[in-house]
Design a protein around this motif. Structure first.
Motif, mmCIF file in Angstrom:
data_model
loop_
_atom_site.group_PDB
_atom_site.id
_atom_site.type_symbol
_atom_site.label_atom_id
_atom_site.label_comp_id
_atom_site.label_asym_id
_atom_site.label_seq_id
_atom_site.Cartn_x
_atom_site.Cartn_y
_atom_site.Cartn_z
ATOM 1 N N ALA A 56 20.481 -33.215 -8.668
ATOM 2 C CA ALA A 56 22.207 -32.955 -9.096
ATOM 3 C C ALA A 56 22.359 -32.204 -7.484
ATOM 4 O O ALA A 56 23.370 -31.990 -6.500
ATOM 5 N N SER A 105 22.793 -31.966 -3.200
ATOM 6 C CA SER A 105 23.840 -31.107 -3.546
ATOM 7 C C SER A 105 23.415 -30.118 -2.017
ATOM 8 O O SER A 105 24.472 -29.729 -0.886
ATOM 9 N N ARG A 106 22.651 -29.637 -2.456
ATOM 10 C CA ARG A 106 22.067 -28.399 -1.664
ATOM 11 C C ARG A 106 21.719 -28.713 -0.473
ATOM 12 O O ARG A 106 21.746 -28.308 0.654
ATOM 13 N N LEU A 120 23.017 -31.766 0.503
ATOM 14 C CA LEU A 120 24.269 -32.255 1.509
ATOM 15 C C LEU A 120 25.014 -31.428 2.270
ATOM 16 O O LEU A 120 24.828 -31.351 3.343
ATOM 17 N N PHE A 121 25.025 -30.234 1.663
ATOM 18 C CA PHE A 121 25.303 -28.760 1.996
ATOM 19 C C PHE A 121 24.941 -28.306 2.718
ATOM 20 O O PHE A 121 25.871 -27.794 4.505
ATOM 21 N N LYS A 168 28.977 -33.904 8.222
ATOM 22 C CA LYS A 168 29.614 -33.246 7.101
ATOM 23 C C LYS A 168 30.905 -33.763 7.455
ATOM 24 O O LYS A 168 31.814 -34.918 6.617
ATOM 25 N N TYR A 187 34.002 -35.425 1.890
ATOM 26 C CA TYR A 187 33.588 -33.717 2.766
ATOM 27 C C TYR A 187 34.983 -32.844 2.660
ATOM 28 O O TYR A 187 35.664 -33.332 3.299
ATOM 29 N N GLY A 218 33.078 -28.504 -0.191
ATOM 30 C CA GLY A 218 32.700 -29.275 -1.076
ATOM 31 C C GLY A 218 32.619 -30.255 -1.498
ATOM 32 O O GLY A 218 33.366 -30.868 0.002
ATOM 33 N N ILE A 219 32.769 -31.613 -1.851
ATOM 34 C CA ILE A 219 32.973 -32.904 -2.248
ATOM 35 C C ILE A 219 33.817 -33.397 -2.871
ATOM 36 O O ILE A 219 33.079 -33.440 -4.250
ATOM 37 N N LEU A 263 30.016 -40.948 1.115
ATOM 38 C CA LEU A 263 28.457 -39.370 1.600
ATOM 39 C C LEU A 263 27.963 -39.426 3.324
ATOM 40 O O LEU A 263 27.633 -41.210 3.498
ATOM 41 N N LEU A 297 21.006 -39.400 -2.545
ATOM 42 C CA LEU A 297 22.357 -38.800 -2.714
ATOM 43 C C LEU A 297 22.876 -39.076 -4.405
ATOM 44 O O LEU A 297 24.229 -38.968 -4.616
ATOM 45 N N LEU A 326 23.736 -37.036 -6.730
ATOM 46 C CA LEU A 326 25.825 -37.405 -6.924
ATOM 47 C C LEU A 326 26.557 -38.031 -7.012
ATOM 48 O O LEU A 326 27.718 -37.817 -7.967
#
Length: 137
Positions: A32, A36-37, A39-40, A47, A65, A84-85, A101, A110, A113
């Motif tokens: 997770a 997240s790394r 995704l961001f 996003k 997001y 964040g999400i 997402l 993903l 998450l």
């Protein structure tokens, strides 16, 4: 259980270890964090495609997001310096508002998450039940 209650009575907090979510590179926790790394690290445009809009009467729960400073909803009085999400943590939560997402990352990257919130919820319930059992003795 007894030790958790004792620590809470004296310190008001504790670090939970051996919780079953895994601290190794193969555990859910690490997966997770990696997701997240990724995704961001996506471009802002990616996003923004899954941005969490403001709650409405028809959709009081929002998923998706939120950029730096957008979560608090009170930008005039407080600025939150984070992005964040918002993710659902179970079947009922998903029915209220499904997760949003980015399509730029494969679903298998993903999925941790989406799995993590539900697992954290179950862990919190187990912990609360254990503490309640001890408190009732």
């Amino acid at each position: 259980k007894e030790r958790a209650v004792e620590v809470l009575q004296t310190n008001a907090s504790f670090l939970l270890v051996n919780h079953g979510l895994g601290n190794s590179s193969s555990g859910l926790w690490s997966k997770a964090l990696s997701a997240s790394r990724q995704l961001f690290a996506l471009p802002e445009e990616s996003k923004a495609e899954v941005a969490a809009g403001p709650p409405t009467a028809d959709a009081p729960v929002v998923r998706g997001y939120f950029g730096v400073g957008a979560e608090s909803g009170t930008r005039a009085s407080r600025f939150e310096c984070k992005e964040g999400i918002s993710l659902a943590a179970g079947e009922r939560s998903v029915r209220l508002a499904p997760n949003r997402l980015p399509k730029d990352l494969p679903p298998e990257q993903l999925s941790p998450l989406e799995t993590m919130p539900a697992q954290l919820r179950l862990l919190a319930l187990r912990l609360a039940d254990g503490i309640a059992d001890v408190a009732q003795q």
